[in-house]
Design a protein around this motif. Sequence first.
Motif, PDB file in Angstrom:
ATOM      1  N   PRO A   1       0.802  -1.160   0.111  1.00 35.69           N
ATOM      2  CA  PRO A   1       0.100  -0.368   0.224  1.00 35.69           C
ATOM      3  C   PRO A   1       0.998   1.541   0.225  1.00 35.69           C
ATOM      4  CG  PRO A   1      -0.586  -1.472   1.959  1.00 35.69           C
ATOM      5  CD  PRO A   1       0.625  -2.194   1.174  1.00 35.69           C
ATOM      6  N   ASP A   2       2.187   1.371   1.204  1.00 30.16           N
ATOM      7  CA  ASP A   2       2.750   2.486   0.900  1.00 30.16           C
ATOM      8  C   ASP A   2       3.115   2.309  -0.745  1.00 30.16           C
ATOM      9  OD1 ASP A   2       2.697   2.521   3.284  1.00 30.16           O
ATOM     10  OD2 ASP A   2       4.096   1.010   4.211  1.00 30.16           O
ATOM     11  N   ALA A   3       3.910   1.669  -1.662  1.00 28.64           N
ATOM     12  CA  ALA A   3       4.635   1.887  -2.602  1.00 28.64           C
ATOM     13  C   ALA A   3       3.412   2.286  -3.326  1.00 28.64           C
ATOM     14  CB  ALA A   3       4.581   0.415  -3.064  1.00 28.64           C
ATOM     15  N   ARG A   4       2.125   1.530  -3.283  1.00 27.17           N
ATOM     16  CA  ARG A   4       1.191   2.822  -4.197  1.00 27.17           C
ATOM     17  C   ARG A   4       0.993   3.891  -4.140  1.00 27.17           C
ATOM     18  NH1 ARG A   4      -3.747  -1.103  -2.871  1.00 27.17           N
ATOM     19  NH2 ARG A   4      -2.443  -2.362  -2.267  1.00 27.17           N
ATOM     20  N   ALA A   5       0.984   4.444  -2.587  1.00 27.60           N
ATOM     21  CA  ALA A   5       0.654   5.904  -2.518  1.00 27.60           C
ATOM     22  C   ALA A   5       1.611   5.949  -2.817  1.00 27.60           C
ATOM     23  CB  ALA A   5       0.720   5.629  -1.103  1.00 27.60           C
ATOM     24  N   TYR A   6       3.202   5.678  -2.620  1.00 28.05           N
ATOM     25  CA  TYR A   6       4.411   6.647  -3.233  1.00 28.05           C
ATOM     26  C   TYR A   6       3.746   6.877  -4.366  1.00 28.05           C
ATOM     27  CZ  TYR A   6       8.913   8.104  -4.390  1.00 28.05           C
ATOM     28  OH  TYR A   6      10.119   8.922  -4.909  1.00 28.05           O
ATOM     29  N   ARG A   7       3.691   5.703  -5.452  1.00 28.03           N
ATOM     30  CA  ARG A   7       3.918   6.296  -7.486  1.00 28.03           C
ATOM     31  C   ARG A   7       2.611   7.633  -7.394  1.00 28.03           C
ATOM     32  NH1 ARG A   7       4.314   0.470  -7.028  1.00 28.03           N
ATOM     33  NH2 ARG A   7       1.561  -0.116  -6.812  1.00 28.03           N
ATOM     34  N   LEU A   8       1.337   7.105  -6.945  1.00 29.15           N
ATOM     35  CA  LEU A   8      -0.448   8.395  -6.701  1.00 29.15           C
ATOM     36  C   LEU A   8       0.836   9.208  -6.184  1.00 29.15           C
ATOM     37  CD1 LEU A   8      -2.962   8.041  -7.261  1.00 29.15           C
ATOM     38  CD2 LEU A   8      -3.361   8.265  -4.546  1.00 29.15           C
ATOM     39  N   TYR A   9       1.358   9.751  -5.475  1.00 32.35           N
ATOM     40  CA  TYR A   9       1.897  10.750  -5.385  1.00 32.35           C
ATOM     41  C   TYR A   9       3.063  11.373  -6.085  1.00 32.35           C
ATOM     42  CZ  TYR A   9      -1.006  11.603  -1.209  1.00 32.35           C
ATOM     43  OH  TYR A   9      -1.551  11.732  -0.787  1.00 32.35           O
TER      44      TYR A   9
ATOM     45  N   ALA B   1      -1.914  17.493   2.021  1.00 34.64           N
ATOM     46  CA  ALA B   1      -3.523  16.233   2.212  1.00 34.64           C
ATOM     47  C   ALA B   1      -3.157  16.342   3.522  1.00 34.64           C
ATOM     48  CB  ALA B   1      -2.937  14.857   1.232  1.00 34.64           C
ATOM     49  N   HIS B   2      -2.772  16.801   4.912  1.00 34.98           N
ATOM     50  CA  HIS B   2      -3.033  16.905   5.968  1.00 34.98           C
ATOM     51  C   HIS B   2      -2.544  15.019   6.434  1.00 34.98           C
ATOM     52  CE1 HIS B   2      -4.404  20.512   6.280  1.00 34.98           C
ATOM     53  NE2 HIS B   2      -5.458  20.186   4.815  1.00 34.98           N
ATOM     54  N   LEU B   3      -1.535  14.486   5.786  1.00 35.85           N
ATOM     55  CA  LEU B   3      -1.056  13.156   6.643  1.00 35.85           C
ATOM     56  C   LEU B   3      -0.104  13.166   7.162  1.00 35.85           C
ATOM     57  CD1 LEU B   3      -0.650  11.272   3.099  1.00 35.85           C
ATOM     58  CD2 LEU B   3      -2.580  11.059   4.829  1.00 35.85           C
ATOM     59  N   SER B   4      -0.025  12.839   8.700  1.00 43.38           N
ATOM     60  CA  SER B   4       1.270  12.822   9.234  1.00 43.38           C
ATOM     61  C   SER B   4       2.740  11.995   9.311  1.00 43.38           C
ATOM     62  CB  SER B   4       0.791  11.440  10.729  1.00 43.38           C
ATOM     63  OG  SER B   4       0.684  10.248  10.287  1.00 43.38           O
ATOM     64  N   HIS B   5       3.515  12.495   9.652  1.00 34.79           N
ATOM     65  CA  HIS B   5       5.446  12.043   9.904  1.00 34.79           C
ATOM     66  C   HIS B   5       5.402  10.776   9.499  1.00 34.79           C
ATOM     67  CE1 HIS B   5       5.658  16.285  12.522  1.00 34.79           C
ATOM     68  NE2 HIS B   5       5.427  16.537  10.652  1.00 34.79           N
ATOM     69  N   GLY B   6       4.756   9.650   9.812  1.00 35.08           N
ATOM     70  CA  GLY B   6       4.629   8.050   9.676  1.00 35.08           C
ATOM     71  C   GLY B   6       3.768   8.204   8.725  1.00 35.08           C
ATOM     72  N   GLU B   7       2.651   8.674   8.040  1.00 31.28           N
ATOM     73  CA  GLU B   7       1.941   8.219   6.877  1.00 31.28           C
ATOM     74  C   GLU B   7       2.903   9.205   6.210  1.00 31.28           C
ATOM     75  OE1 GLU B   7      -2.613   7.905   8.866  1.00 31.28           O
ATOM     76  OE2 GLU B   7      -1.749   9.846   8.181  1.00 31.28           O
ATOM     77  N   VAL B   8       3.922   9.731   6.443  1.00 29.34           N
ATOM     78  CA  VAL B   8       4.655  10.335   5.336  1.00 29.34           C
ATOM     79  C   VAL B   8       6.026   9.654   4.722  1.00 29.34           C
ATOM     80  CG1 VAL B   8       6.097  12.232   4.062  1.00 29.34           C
ATOM     81  CG2 VAL B   8       3.817  12.299   5.166  1.00 29.34           C
TER      82      VAL B   8
ATOM     83  N   LEU C   1      11.282  14.856  -2.906  1.00 25.81           N
ATOM     84  CA  LEU C   1      10.845  16.271  -1.518  1.00 25.81           C
ATOM     85  C   LEU C   1       9.007  16.753  -1.835  1.00 25.81           C
ATOM     86  CD1 LEU C   1      11.200  18.346   0.165  1.00 25.81           C
ATOM     87  CD2 LEU C   1      12.391  19.585  -1.346  1.00 25.81           C
ATOM     88  N   GLU C   2       8.791  16.172  -3.218  1.00 29.38           N
ATOM     89  CA  GLU C   2       7.595  16.688  -4.494  1.00 29.38           C
ATOM     90  C   GLU C   2       6.348  15.779  -3.148  1.00 29.38           C
ATOM     91  OE1 GLU C   2       7.055  19.313  -5.496  1.00 29.38           O
ATOM     92  OE2 GLU C   2       9.267  20.189  -5.330  1.00 29.38           O
ATOM     93  N   VAL C   3       7.199  14.581  -3.356  1.00 29.44           N
ATOM     94  CA  VAL C   3       5.984  13.581  -2.307  1.00 29.44           C
ATOM     95  C   VAL C   3       5.481  13.707  -1.041  1.00 29.44           C
ATOM     96  CG1 VAL C   3       5.585  11.179  -1.856  1.00 29.44           C
ATOM     97  CG2 VAL C   3       6.250  11.743  -4.150  1.00 29.44           C
ATOM     98  N   ALA C   4       6.717  14.409  -0.637  1.00 29.60           N
ATOM     99  CA  ALA C   4       6.475  14.451   0.505  1.00 29.60           C
ATOM    100  C   ALA C   4       5.588  15.518   0.655  1.00 29.60           C
ATOM    101  CB  ALA C   4       7.689  14.322   1.290  1.00 29.60           C
ATOM    102  N   LYS C   5       5.454  17.074   0.337  1.00 26.38           N
ATOM    103  CA  LYS C   5       5.073  18.158   0.009  1.00 26.38           C
ATOM    104  C   LYS C   5       3.370  18.080   0.395  1.00 26.38           C
ATOM    105  CE  LYS C   5       7.928  20.758  -2.299  1.00 26.38           C
ATOM    106  NZ  LYS C   5       7.953  22.405  -2.863  1.00 26.38           N
ATOM    107  N   ASN C   6       3.137  17.570  -1.357  1.00 22.67           N
ATOM    108  CA  ASN C   6       2.115  16.770  -0.917  1.00 22.67           C
ATOM    109  C   ASN C   6       1.609  16.250  -0.297  1.00 22.67           C
ATOM    110  OD1 ASN C   6       2.038  18.202  -3.563  1.00 22.67           O
ATOM    111  ND2 ASN C   6       2.543  16.565  -5.328  1.00 22.67           N
ATOM    112  N   MET C   7       1.823  15.234   0.013  1.00 26.53           N
ATOM    113  CA  MET C   7       1.368  14.085   1.124  1.00 26.53           C
ATOM    114  C   MET C   7       1.017  14.498   2.584  1.00 26.53           C
ATOM    115  SD  MET C   7       3.828  10.517   1.013  1.00 26.53           S
ATOM    116  CE  MET C   7       1.951   9.102   1.344  1.00 26.53           C
TER     117      MET C   7
END
Length: 146
Positions: free
Chosen positions: A71-79, A102-109, A93-99
Amino acid sequence: MAGFTRHRPKKKGALTVILEAPGALCRRTLAHLQSARFKADEKKANEAKEEAAQQAVQTSARRAARVASEPDARAYRLYAAPFAGASPDQVDLEVAKNMLKAHLSHGEVAAPLRTSPGLAGRHPDAERHVKEIVKKALKTLNLLAP
């Protein structure tokens, strides 16, 4: 050694045959050889146990990583899809900023960032890189106090 013969020299195992054993000297030699054999057998058993334990740990780690990272890999590919031409670190960096937007926590990023393609090859300490990327994204978005 006088009184000994060695068979199968191409094999790694130590095979010694005692041809003649006169007197007390040979008793000490026999005791020494028996002790050496016992130590060698004990060493082989310990190595086998360690190898089996290590294989079990690696197998369970691979299973856990595969299950957790799908699921994490799918989320990474999506962003990461909109940033296909950028450098891998810039994509991270862009993936982290966009996540974070989207109000995701540090762990979810951090979890999807660990699945970044080629991360281990780009950075020897991948976990440190992930933490730095999240921190840099927070700072860029002014979500982290200066």
